[in-house]
Design an enzyme around this catalytic site. Structure first.
Site, PDB file in Angstrom:
ATOM      1  N   LYS A  81     -12.184  -4.464  -1.675  1.00 20.36           N
ATOM      2  CA  LYS A  81     -12.372  -3.247  -1.742  1.00 20.36           C
ATOM      3  C   LYS A  81     -12.014  -1.500  -1.889  1.00 20.36           C
ATOM      4  O   LYS A  81     -13.268  -0.868  -2.463  1.00 20.36           O
ATOM      5  CB  LYS A  81     -14.117  -3.269  -0.312  1.00 20.36           C
ATOM      6  CG  LYS A  81     -13.187  -2.886   0.589  1.00 20.36           C
ATOM      7  CD  LYS A  81     -14.426  -3.474   1.780  1.00 20.36           C
ATOM      8  CE  LYS A  81     -14.062  -3.571   3.076  1.00 20.36           C
ATOM      9  NZ  LYS A  81     -12.096  -3.260   3.793  1.00 20.36           N
ATOM     10  N   LYS A 127       0.612  -1.044  -0.756  1.00 21.04           N
ATOM     11  CA  LYS A 127      -0.054   0.249  -0.030  1.00 21.04           C
ATOM     12  C   LYS A 127       1.081   1.339  -0.178  1.00 21.04           C
ATOM     13  O   LYS A 127       0.214   2.703  -0.825  1.00 21.04           O
ATOM     14  CB  LYS A 127      -1.053   0.238   0.855  1.00 21.04           C
ATOM     15  CG  LYS A 127      -2.317  -1.339   1.310  1.00 21.04           C
ATOM     16  CD  LYS A 127      -3.381  -0.861   1.981  1.00 21.04           C
ATOM     17  CE  LYS A 127      -4.527  -2.306   1.419  1.00 21.04           C
ATOM     18  NZ  LYS A 127      -5.404  -1.809   2.535  1.00 21.04           N
ATOM     19  N   LYS A 177      -4.796  -9.831  -4.714  1.00 19.97           N
ATOM     20  CA  LYS A 177      -5.839 -10.535  -3.989  1.00 19.97           C
ATOM     21  C   LYS A 177      -7.091  -9.241  -4.229  1.00 19.97           C
ATOM     22  O   LYS A 177      -7.325  -7.915  -4.817  1.00 19.97           O
ATOM     23  CB  LYS A 177      -5.667  -9.720  -2.187  1.00 19.97           C
ATOM     24  CG  LYS A 177      -6.642  -9.386  -1.557  1.00 19.97           C
ATOM     25  CD  LYS A 177      -6.179  -9.767  -0.059  1.00 19.97           C
ATOM     26  CE  LYS A 177      -6.323  -8.262   0.586  1.00 19.97           C
ATOM     27  NZ  LYS A 177      -7.794  -8.006  -0.081  1.00 19.97           N
TER      28      LYS A 177
HETATM   29  P1  ATP Z   1      -8.718  -2.686   2.109  1.00 21.49           P
HETATM   30  O1  ATP Z   1      -8.723  -2.614   0.353  1.00 21.49           O
HETATM   31  O2  ATP Z   1      -9.701  -1.688   2.847  1.00 21.49           O
HETATM   32  O3  ATP Z   1      -7.924  -3.347   2.560  1.00 21.49           O
HETATM   33  P2  ATP Z   1     -10.152  -5.407   2.125  1.00 21.49           P
HETATM   34  O4  ATP Z   1     -11.215  -5.837   0.381  1.00 21.49           O
HETATM   35  O5  ATP Z   1      -8.978  -6.069   1.738  1.00 21.49           O
HETATM   36  O6  ATP Z   1      -9.833  -3.487   2.058  1.00 21.49           O
HETATM   37  P3  ATP Z   1     -10.482  -5.602   5.345  1.00 21.49           P
HETATM   38  O7  ATP Z   1     -11.122  -4.739   5.840  1.00 21.49           O
HETATM   39  O8  ATP Z   1      -8.704  -5.049   4.737  1.00 21.49           O
HETATM   40  O9  ATP Z   1     -10.330  -5.706   3.207  1.00 21.49           O
HETATM   41  O10 ATP Z   1     -10.845  -7.141   5.681  1.00 21.49           O
HETATM   42  C1  ATP Z   1     -11.319  -7.152   6.317  1.00 21.49           C
HETATM   43  C2  ATP Z   1     -11.467  -9.024   5.931  1.00 21.49           C
HETATM   44  O11 ATP Z   1     -11.437  -9.624   4.609  1.00 21.49           O
HETATM   45  C3  ATP Z   1     -10.017  -9.541   6.367  1.00 21.49           C
HETATM   46  O12 ATP Z   1     -10.654 -11.002   7.327  1.00 21.49           O
HETATM   47  C4  ATP Z   1      -9.226 -10.451   5.256  1.00 21.49           C
HETATM   48  O13 ATP Z   1      -8.546 -11.271   5.684  1.00 21.49           O
HETATM   49  C5  ATP Z   1     -10.523 -11.040   4.166  1.00 21.49           C
HETATM   50  N1  ATP Z   1     -10.641 -10.140   2.963  1.00 21.49           N
HETATM   51  C6  ATP Z   1     -10.159  -9.147   2.426  1.00 21.49           C
HETATM   52  N2  ATP Z   1      -9.743  -9.476   0.821  1.00 21.49           N
HETATM   53  C7  ATP Z   1     -10.085 -10.818   1.362  1.00 21.49           C
HETATM   54  C8  ATP Z   1     -10.273 -11.421   0.045  1.00 21.49           C
HETATM   55  N3  ATP Z   1      -9.506 -11.255  -1.396  1.00 21.49           N
HETATM   56  N4  ATP Z   1     -10.187 -13.288  -0.475  1.00 21.49           N
HETATM   57  C9  ATP Z   1     -10.715 -13.058   0.936  1.00 21.49           C
HETATM   58  N5  ATP Z   1     -11.129 -13.172   2.646  1.00 21.49           N
HETATM   59  C10 ATP Z   1     -10.394 -11.547   2.403  1.00 21.49           C
HETATM   60 MG    MG Z   2      -7.369  -5.624   3.224  1.00 21.38          MG
END
Ligand code: ATP
Ligand code: MG
Length: 340
Positions: free
Chosen positions: A211, A123, A208
């Site tokens: 969001k 990031k 990955k």
């Molecule tokens: P950001 O981009 O803001 O980091 P994010 O989609 O990675 O958003 P987080 O809030 O960081 O979401 O993570 C929330 C939960 O969702 C965590 O337990 C994380 O491990 C899980 N998670 C996030 N993205 C994935 C993915 N692509 N596959 C499986 N689990 C995920």
């Molecule tokens: Mg994340």
């Protein structure tokens, strides 16, 4: 307001949260929410689940957008099947103590360990292209996360694969509190969905699904409509072989779609590959899109039927007990540090 039955709880405690940085994705659902609901419905655990709104501040975010994200996320938790009578549902910033423990953990952390975090490196690199300064919140966020877990003295934490490294840090910090400051605290274990713990981006399946991804075509959002889902899956990256089988190195796109299918159907990757092996890519993609639509339709229906008062009720139901659990740990740490 609904009255809550009183009971003594000796069940193992599980904590999980999702940052309020945007709309929830299929990755969040498969990696975290789905797993949590299984634990919830077993009735064998004391579960704490929150909207990580303080975490959303670790990179600049528009206040109105954040407000919207928080509401939408809470509604989606409920729409996905999180039941506030079984799972303690809350907004991180409403419980006093998260910022306190963040400070207590900061003073026993070191810069080197934080800078080695893969997610920070990723990031920070992305951010460095736009601004010259890397926000300190980005570096410090794993400490805030450790605080969210340790403040509730959790036995386990439901996370996706991508958070494993941050959980190692959490465990290190808990050990420091335990050994050096004699704080009576548990060393929490990660609880990671066996398969499909990491859903990849649709057009770039080597990264990955997230969001906060700027390209919405990379991500299936839980509120995407049918047409959008079909289009996104149709344009997702595969390869020219036109043969469906699982090989994460050679066929990351196809493998990602198989993973999504296996997770939604609750079958192994092996079983999923077996049942999809005779499909051409066109049919294969249609099958995946259909499964996603089938999964999301009832969630979306429930989401749109929820009222503001349903959300308020959900986050007020266990608030006192959540606060009292948090207070207990803050007191223990203050004592350990010599503050009282
Ligand atoms: P950001 O981009 O803001 O980091 P994010 O989609 O990675 O958003 P987080 O809030 O960081 O979401 O993570 C929330 C939960 O969702 C965590 O337990 C994380 O491990 C899980 N998670 C996030 N993205 C994935 C993915 N692509 N596959 C499986 N689990 C995920
Ligand atoms: Mg994340």
């Amino acid at each position: 307001m609904v009255k809550k039955p009183k009971m003594k709880n000796k069940k193992e405690r599980i904590v999980t949260g999702i940052t309020a940085t945007g709309k929830l994705t299929l990755g969040n659902y498969i990696g975290a929410i789905k797993n949590l609901i299984e634990y919830q419905n077993s009735n064998n655990y004391d579960i704490y689940m929150f909207v990580a709104d303080l975490h959303a501040l670790s990179l600049p975010i528009d206040p109105d957008e954040l407000r919207k994200n928080i509401k939408e996320q809470l509604s989606l938790y409920i729409a996905c099947g999180i039941d506030y009578k079984k799972t303690k549902l809350f907004k991180q910033s409403e419980i006093i103590g998260h910022s306190d423990i963040f400070y207590y953990l900061t003073v026993i952390s070191n810069e080197g360990q934080l800078k080695r975090m893969t997610q920070y490196k990723d990031k920070a690199q992305k951010n460095a292209n736009k601004t010259e300064q890397i926000p300190l919140g980005l570096l410090m966020y794993p400490i805030l996360m450790a605080g969210d877990i340790l403040i509730y003295n959790a036995d386990g934490v439901i996370v996706g694969q991508d958070q494993k490294q941050h959980l190692e840090l959490t465990r290190d910090l808990a050990e420091r509190l335990l050994k050096k400051y004699k704080v009576d605290i548990k060393i929490p274990n990660p609880i990671i969905a066996k398969e499909g713990a990491k859903i990849m981006a649709l057009k770039t399946p080597t990264k990955k699904m997230s969001k906060s991804d700027k390209d919405i075509g990379e991500t299936i959002f839980l509120l995407d409509d049918e047409e959008t889902i079909r289009k996104k899956i149709k344009t997702s990256l595969t390869d020219s072989e036109n043969k469906v089988y699982y090989d994460i190195e050679k066929k990351p796109g196809v493998s990602n779609l198989i993973t999504i299918y296996s997770s939604i159907k609750n079958i192994s990757i092996k079983e999923a590959s077996e049942s999809l092996k005779d499909e051409n890519y066109k049919n294969f993609k249609e099958i995946i899109a259909n499964e996603i639509i089938k999964l999301l339709k009832p969630i979306q229906d429930k989401y749109f039927s929820l009222k503001e008062k349903d959300i308020d009720e959900a986050i007020n139901y266990n608030k006192k007990e959540i606060q009292s659990t948090a207070n207990e740990m803050i007191e223990k740490i203050k004592k350990g540090f010599g503050l009282n």
